[in-house]
Design a protein around this motif. Structure first.
Motif, PDB file in Angstrom:
ATOM      1  N   THR A   1      53.359 -14.270  72.818  1.00 42.74           N
ATOM      2  CA  THR A   1      51.985 -14.031  72.396  1.00 42.74           C
ATOM      3  C   THR A   1      51.103 -14.329  73.599  1.00 42.74           C
TER       4      THR A   1
ATOM      5  N   TYR B   1      43.301 -19.163  68.600  1.00 43.61           N
ATOM      6  CA  TYR B   1      44.526 -18.623  67.993  1.00 43.61           C
ATOM      7  C   TYR B   1      45.289 -19.712  67.246  1.00 43.61           C
TER       8      TYR B   1
ATOM      9  N   ARG C   1      47.301 -14.722  75.572  1.00 40.80           N
ATOM     10  CA  ARG C   1      45.873 -14.986  75.482  1.00 40.80           C
ATOM     11  C   ARG C   1      45.318 -15.168  76.898  1.00 40.80           C
TER      12      ARG C   1
END
Length: 315
Positions: free
Chosen positions: A206, A217, A208
């Motif tokens: 994931t 998040y 960011r």
């Protein structure tokens, strides 16, 4: 100018306060650019340069400085504009990135300004995928652009990005890792490099762009009733990021009852000037200087093994 040059190596006390100091410079036009002083080793008038055969055109030559040979890159040419002229009257910013020393040729050096990372913002949307900016800010109502140096270095002198077969073989690839590795970095190139390493081990990722996005998040997972510690294998975070730096992000995670157990590796190009005491102060689990694929993969493997030994379900 002397004041700027004399103070470059004296600016390290802001680390951990979500603050930084930018050395402002120009490339021959009115646009101002900035580089984190923490990356700067020295600023000097452009010395005599020696030609090197089969060089990348961006590298104008090498300089022999303090017993070492340093490549000098034309920062204006590296970002897609015409090469700087009259380089004898230009300046070189000597920096340390990713365990290497290099010089960036610029037209003029302005001054140092004290900033809050909260005032440093991602480039505006629509700037284009091929832009060379990692962040922007304002100083005295003037736009200051912060160049993605890691992108330039990856284009001019690419680092190996593949994990060695032996390291991949040592990974527990018979286990499908359901947990994600959260990668936090403002550089598009750096995110892709880290993602490639992590996914080569069979892990999902994931991504960011900064500490603020990553914290939002994690908090969103909590709001959904999920336990981030059981959702995320580990967090690999840069330190220098707009909005919220990696130190502040780590401290925020450790101070949050729902997040404090997260495993965090600070992964940064701040080699050579890194303050290990600060890592302990904010509570990071580990630190790794960019960018060595095998070292990063080994840390991820170690985290999987740690959880397996503790009886934690990872897949």
């Amino acid at each position: 100018m002397a004041g700027v040059l004399d103070s470059v190596n004296q600016r390290t006390q802001l680390v951990g306060q979500n603050r930084l100091e930018l050395l402002l410079f120009n490339l021959g036009g009115r646009q101002l650019y900035g580089i984190n002083v923490f990356k700067v080793k020295e600023v000097l008038q452009c010395p005599s340069l020696s030609e090197i055969p089969r060089r990348n055109p961006v590298i104008r030559g090498v300089a022999h400085i303090r017993g070492g040979t340093i490549p000098i890159m034309d920062l204006r040419q590296a970002t897609g504009s015409a090469p700087l002229e009259d380089i004898a009257n230009c300046f070189v910013i000597i920096t340390e990135y990713n365990r290497s020393t290099q010089g960036f040729l610029v037209k003029g050096v302005e001054r140092i300004v004290n900033m809050n990372w909260g005032d440093i913002h991602p480039p505006p949307k629509g700037a284009g995928r091929e832009n060379y900016l990692t962040a922007v800010t304002e100083v005295d109502d003037k736009l200051v652009e912060i160049i993605d140096v890691e992108k330039i270095l990856a284009e001019v002198s690419p680092l190996p990005s593949d994990v060695s077969a032996s390291v991949i073989e040592s990974a527990q690839r018979d286990t499908v890792v359901c947990k994600h590795v959260l990668i936090v970095d403002d550089s598009t190139i750096a995110r892709k490099q880290i993602q490639k390493v992590v996914e080569s081990l069979g892990c999902k990722t994931t991504l960011r762009k900064d500490g603020r996005e990553a914290l939002d998040y994690l908090n969103h997972l909590v709001e959904e009733g999920k336990d981030p510690y059981h959702e995320i294998l580990l967090i690999i975070s840069d330190i220098e990021m707009p909005e919220m730096d990696g130190y502040t992000f780590t401290a925020e995670v450790r101070g949050n009852e729902n997040l404090k157990k997260m495993h965090i590796i600070l992964h940064t190009s701040l080699s050579g000037v890194f303050n290990e005491a600060m890592v302990k102060k904010v509570g990071a689990n580990d630190f790794l200087a960019k960018f060595h694929p095998d070292e990063l993969a080994t840390r991820v493997n170690a985290r999987i093994e740690q959880l397996t030994n503790e009886g934690e379900h990872v897949g």
